[in-house]
Each structure stands twice: as structure tokens, then as C-alpha cells.
Write a protein that holds these residues in place. Sequence first.
Motif, PDB file in Angstrom:
ATOM      1  N   LYS A  11       1.012  -1.012   0.209  1.00  0.00           N
ATOM      2  CA  LYS A  11       0.103  -0.306  -0.074  1.00  0.00           C
ATOM      3  C   LYS A  11       0.741   1.195   0.017  1.00  0.00           C
ATOM      4  CE  LYS A  11      -3.438  -2.110   2.639  1.00  0.00           C
ATOM      5  NZ  LYS A  11      -4.871  -2.093   4.049  1.00  0.00           N
ATOM      6  N   TYR A  51     -11.462  -2.813  -3.607  1.00  0.00           N
ATOM      7  CA  TYR A  51     -12.147  -2.823  -1.841  1.00  0.00           C
ATOM      8  C   TYR A  51     -13.769  -3.298  -1.648  1.00  0.00           C
ATOM      9  CZ  TYR A  51      -7.384  -2.879   0.898  1.00  0.00           C
ATOM     10  OH  TYR A  51      -6.814  -3.133   1.097  1.00  0.00           O
ATOM     11  N   LEU A  54     -15.562  -4.091   0.355  1.00  0.00           N
ATOM     12  CA  LEU A  54     -16.434  -3.725   1.901  1.00  0.00           C
ATOM     13  C   LEU A  54     -16.893  -1.826   2.004  1.00  0.00           C
ATOM     14  CD1 LEU A  54     -12.421  -3.590   2.742  1.00  0.00           C
ATOM     15  CD2 LEU A  54     -14.351  -5.048   3.841  1.00  0.00           C
ATOM     16  N   PHE A  59     -15.860   2.950   7.322  1.00  0.00           N
ATOM     17  CA  PHE A  59     -13.962   3.213   7.018  1.00  0.00           C
ATOM     18  C   PHE A  59     -13.805   3.261   5.406  1.00  0.00           C
ATOM     19  CE2 PHE A  59     -13.673  -1.181   8.048  1.00  0.00           C
ATOM     20  CZ  PHE A  59     -13.315  -1.422   6.904  1.00  0.00           C
ATOM     21  N   LEU A  63     -10.428   4.449   3.370  1.00  0.00           N
ATOM     22  CA  LEU A  63      -9.365   3.648   2.890  1.00  0.00           C
ATOM     23  C   LEU A  63      -9.258   3.747   1.778  1.00  0.00           C
ATOM     24  CD1 LEU A  63      -8.488   1.182   3.077  1.00  0.00           C
ATOM     25  CD2 LEU A  63     -10.431   0.187   2.512  1.00  0.00           C
ATOM     26  N   ARG A  87      -1.109 -14.905   3.601  1.00  0.00           N
ATOM     27  CA  ARG A  87      -1.974 -14.478   4.770  1.00  0.00           C
ATOM     28  C   ARG A  87      -1.118 -14.539   6.853  1.00  0.00           C
ATOM     29  NH1 ARG A  87      -6.351 -11.131   4.171  1.00  0.00           N
ATOM     30  NH2 ARG A  87      -7.395 -11.474   6.091  1.00  0.00           N
ATOM     31  N   THR A  93      -5.252  -8.673  10.033  1.00  0.00           N
ATOM     32  CA  THR A  93      -5.244  -7.267  10.410  1.00  0.00           C
ATOM     33  C   THR A  93      -5.010  -6.414  10.733  1.00  0.00           C
ATOM     34  OG1 THR A  93      -7.681  -7.715   8.910  1.00  0.00           O
ATOM     35  CG2 THR A  93      -7.614  -5.535   9.124  1.00  0.00           C
ATOM     36  N   ARG A 104       3.011  -7.724   9.747  1.00  0.00           N
ATOM     37  CA  ARG A 104       1.762  -5.827  10.160  1.00  0.00           C
ATOM     38  C   ARG A 104       2.778  -6.218  11.309  1.00  0.00           C
ATOM     39  NH1 ARG A 104      -3.482  -7.483   7.362  1.00  0.00           N
ATOM     40  NH2 ARG A 104      -3.345  -5.731   6.122  1.00  0.00           N
ATOM     41  N   THR A 111      -4.227   0.045  12.160  1.00  0.00           N
ATOM     42  CA  THR A 111      -5.030  -0.920  11.162  1.00  0.00           C
ATOM     43  C   THR A 111      -5.246   0.225   9.839  1.00  0.00           C
ATOM     44  OG1 THR A 111      -6.030  -2.131  13.060  1.00  0.00           O
ATOM     45  CG2 THR A 111      -7.130  -1.478  10.644  1.00  0.00           C
ATOM     46  N   GLY A 112      -5.612   0.917  10.110  1.00  0.00           N
ATOM     47  CA  GLY A 112      -5.901   1.778   8.860  1.00  0.00           C
ATOM     48  C   GLY A 112      -4.131   2.115   8.500  1.00  0.00           C
ATOM     49  N   ASN A 114      -1.431   0.141   7.414  1.00  0.00           N
ATOM     50  CA  ASN A 114      -1.152  -2.122   7.776  1.00  0.00           C
ATOM     51  C   ASN A 114      -0.190  -2.423   6.630  1.00  0.00           C
ATOM     52  OD1 ASN A 114      -2.897  -2.208   5.686  1.00  0.00           O
ATOM     53  ND2 ASN A 114      -4.101  -3.604   7.581  1.00  0.00           N
TER      54      ASN A 114
END
Length: 149
Positions: A11, A51, A54, A59, A63, A87, A93, A104, A111-112, A114
Motif C-alpha cells: 500500500k 475494496y 467493504l 471506513f 480506505l 495471509r 488486519t 504487520r 490498522t488504517g 497496515n
Amino acid sequence: TNQERSFIAIKPDGTQRRLVGEIIARFEKKGFKLVGIKILVPTPEHAAKHYEDLNKKPFFNGLVKFFSSGAVVAMVFEGKDVVRTGRVLIGATDPSQSAPGTIRFDLCIETGRNIIHGSDSNESAAHEIALWFKEDEIANWVSTNPVYE
Ligand code: DAT
Ligand code: MG
């Protein structure tokens, strides 16, 4: 041979923090085979599609805004059980709930923010790979060591 594939993305926070090499190294050292890679700044539309599951979450807008705010390194890794094991390498997460030794846990706090995405099922992997890559952007190379094939 094992052709299971996962979509893995670094990210914008991971790229900004110069963690690209570190994150790729974890997947490579584990033994997964890098078959697709590109760097791009996603459009908000592309981020929202990525995404879309979601889109009812509170959020979601933040995101999408964050995910399209900078450079994302989009990758396809291949290997035995790569979706599930990927994973595990990534961790929970919420970094504070992730296990030591995971990406992580070791490299982030929020979390936002990660730093990495990984497909959560074979079905979402296929969907995400198609969203990010054309088939001719994926390299079908063969491992000389059959253990890693
Ligand atoms: P994961 O990335 O572990 O698959 P997810 O698919 O549930 O997690 O959520 C996608 C991303 O959305 C996640 O990596 C960070 C963000 N996110 C998830 N839950 C959140 C929350 N409660 N508050 C803020 N951001 C959140
Ligand atoms: Mg997810």
C-alpha cells in the motif's frame, strides 16, 4: 507443479516508508515465486473496485482515499497454499493483534496504515488478479528446483 496464485499489494504507506524490498524479500525467502509486479498510483475508482466488498463499512471512503493517495506495488505470487500462507506471513488486519514475525507486527502499528494487502481466498485472488493484471503481464517461468514449483 503448483499454480495457486495470490494477489499481494504494498500500500502507499509501505512504498512511502521504503519497505518494498523488505516485503518482497519475506515472500521470496519463504519460497513463493514472483510472477507479476508493477508500481502505479491507483485511481480512486480502481481502489473502490479493489475494496468493493467493504463498501458498506464506515471506513470505506477513508480506505479508498488512502489507497489511491500514492504508489502501490501490485504483485502476483505463486506457490503451494500461497493464499492462506501469504495471509500468515502478512498477519492480522490490526497490527496490534498480529503475531511477532509477521509483516504487520514487525513493520507497522495502525490498522488504517497496515502497509500490505493479500487476497483472503482463492476466489478473491482470481478476482483481484484480473482487476490488476492482464494475463500477458504475468510471467509463466518455471523453477529449476521442483520443491518450489
Ligand atoms: P485485510 O487487509 O487484513 O484483508 P480487510 O479486508 O478486513 O482486512 O480490510 C481491508 C483494509 O481496510 C485493512 O487492511 C485496513 C482497512 N480496515 C479494516 N478494518 C478497519 C477498521 N476497523 N478501521 C479502519 N480501517 C480498517
Ligand atoms: Mg481483505
